[in-house]
Design a protein around this motif. Structure first.
Motif, PDB file in Angstrom:
ATOM      1  N   VAL A  84     -60.012  -0.824 -51.764  1.00 15.42           N
ATOM      2  CA  VAL A  84     -60.877  -1.701 -52.556  1.00 15.42           C
ATOM      3  C   VAL A  84     -60.620  -3.148 -52.177  1.00 15.42           C
ATOM      4  N   GLY A  85     -61.702  -3.913 -52.024  1.00 19.51           N
ATOM      5  CA  GLY A  85     -61.576  -5.339 -51.762  1.00 19.51           C
ATOM      6  C   GLY A  85     -62.906  -6.024 -51.957  1.00 19.51           C
ATOM      7  N   GLY A  86     -62.947  -7.311 -51.649  1.00 19.82           N
ATOM      8  CA  GLY A  86     -64.210  -8.027 -51.690  1.00 19.82           C
ATOM      9  C   GLY A  86     -64.433  -8.823 -52.955  1.00 19.82           C
ATOM     10  N   VAL A  87     -65.596  -9.471 -53.009  1.00 22.78           N
ATOM     11  CA  VAL A  87     -65.883 -10.442 -54.070  1.00 22.78           C
ATOM     12  C   VAL A  87     -66.046  -9.813 -55.443  1.00 22.78           C
ATOM     13  N   ALA A  88     -66.372  -8.519 -55.492  1.00 23.80           N
ATOM     14  CA  ALA A  88     -66.615  -7.872 -56.786  1.00 23.80           C
ATOM     15  C   ALA A  88     -65.454  -7.003 -57.241  1.00 23.80           C
ATOM     16  N   ALA A  89     -64.318  -7.105 -56.566  1.00 24.36           N
ATOM     17  CA  ALA A  89     -63.201  -6.207 -56.861  1.00 24.36           C
ATOM     18  C   ALA A  89     -62.646  -6.400 -58.262  1.00 24.36           C
ATOM     19  N   ASP A  90     -62.862  -7.572 -58.866  1.00 27.61           N
ATOM     20  CA  ASP A  90     -62.332  -7.789 -60.212  1.00 27.61           C
ATOM     21  C   ASP A  90     -63.015  -6.910 -61.244  1.00 27.61           C
ATOM     22  N   SER A  91     -64.265  -6.530 -60.998  1.00 28.57           N
ATOM     23  CA  SER A  91     -64.967  -5.670 -61.954  1.00 28.57           C
ATOM     24  C   SER A  91     -65.356  -4.318 -61.370  1.00 28.57           C
ATOM     25  N   LEU A  92     -65.520  -4.234 -60.049  1.00 25.75           N
ATOM     26  CA  LEU A  92     -65.855  -2.959 -59.398  1.00 25.75           C
ATOM     27  C   LEU A  92     -64.677  -2.546 -58.517  1.00 25.75           C
TER      28      LEU A  92
END
Length: 312
Positions: free
Chosen positions: A223-231
């Motif tokens: 998991v990584g990327g700009v939406a990792a905090d919620s997705l």
């Protein structure tokens, strides 16, 4: 098995506790379909997760499974933790939220402001989850999962029940973001008896549902990327996987660049502030990951607003 019956029961249970969020219909030159936005980022605590949290706690109280002196326990330093802390306070029971030691101080302050006791442990979510499970076994607290419990998923699905009534069932497709899959599962189950398709959208660098469907079972993903905090779930939930296969949910992926563009467009064009995860469904339309037919009536769920607005 999660069905529309569970969602209908949840809707009755949480009426008056959560908000009925509005819808807004508009057009986009970039998309041939008519668009209806479900403005769920206006929900209590800023995300749809307040629905599932309230349903889980109220259902447990009805069933005699909730000790009001011990309350609930949840592992999450993000939206699920905040939603469960809020719901517990709203319903007058204690909440203990387990977070990784890396959880930002701002999130811990928000959890404490919502009335939760916060326990920081371990370097990753898995350690916090283990600690929460041990707390449940030791104290008899009610375990509230971030996404993979029937009552949590059913509560999330109540936004689809609202959406049906608000649009007089004039819909062909509902597009939602997928992390652990609780929202997708609830929405798809709510639409069991409707001729309405569900599209689940994930960041390409957090493809929990996409990978599970390809493998034929839930699997761990990086998991990584700009939406990792919620997705940022590493594996789609068992409930979500079963519903996705049963309801033949379409799974598509989008890049971080597409997500960032969609989020900025929502702000620049309509002054709608959402987190990156909530912009993911619109990103699928703008980037062509999902291409609706001419005249297709599409609803996009904007599921959360817990974001830093300084980078819009």
């Amino acid at each position: 098995m999660l069905t529309s019956t569970d969602v209908h029961a949840a809707a009755e249970r949480i009426t008056g506790v959560v908000r009925a969020t509005p819808v807004w219909t508009t057009t986009l030159d970039e998309v041939a379909a008519g668009l209806t936005f479900k403005l769920e980022m206006l929900q209590h605590t800023g995300t749809f997760k307040a629905r599932g949290a309230a349903n889980r706690i109220l259902a447990a109280r009805e069933q005699g499974l909730l000790d009001p002196n011990v309350g609930i326990a949840v592992a999450s330093g993000g939206n699920a933790g905040l939603a469960n802390a809020w719901a517990a306070a709203r319903l007058g029971v204690p909440a203990t939220v387990f977070v990784p030691q890396s959880a930002p101080a701002a999130k811990i302050r928000r959890l404490q402001a919502a009335g939760a006791q916060v326990v920081a442990t371990g370097s990753e979510y898995a350690a916090a989850y283990t600690a929460a499970s041990e707390h449940v076994a030791r104290t008899g607290a009610l375990h509230c999962h971030a996404y993979d419990q029937l009552e949590i998923c059913a509560g999330a699905g109540t936004l689809a029940s609202e959406l049906l009534a608000q649009t007089d069932r004039q819909l062909d497709t509902v597009i939602v973001a997928v992390g652990g899959g609780g929202l997708m599962a609830g929405v798809a189950a709510a639409l069991d008896q409707q001729d309405i398709s569900v599209v689940g959208v994930e960041p390409s660098n957090a493809p929990t549902l996409h990978s599970a469907l390809a493998a034929g079972e839930p699997v761990d993903v990086s998991v990584g990327g700009v939406a990792a905090d919620s997705l940022g779930a590493r594996r789609v939930g068992d409930i979500a996987f079963e519903v996705a296969r049963r309801r033949q949910v379409t799974s598509v992926l989008v890049t971080d660049e597409a997500i960032t563009h969609a989020r900025r467009l929502l702000w620049e064009r309509w002054r709608l502030v959402v987190e990156h995860g909530a912009a993911t469904p619109l990103a699928a339309l703008l980037a062509g990951a999902y291409r609706p037919d001419d005249g297709e009536r599409v609803a996009v769920v904007l599921c959360g607003a817990n974001t830093d607005p300084t980078d819009l």
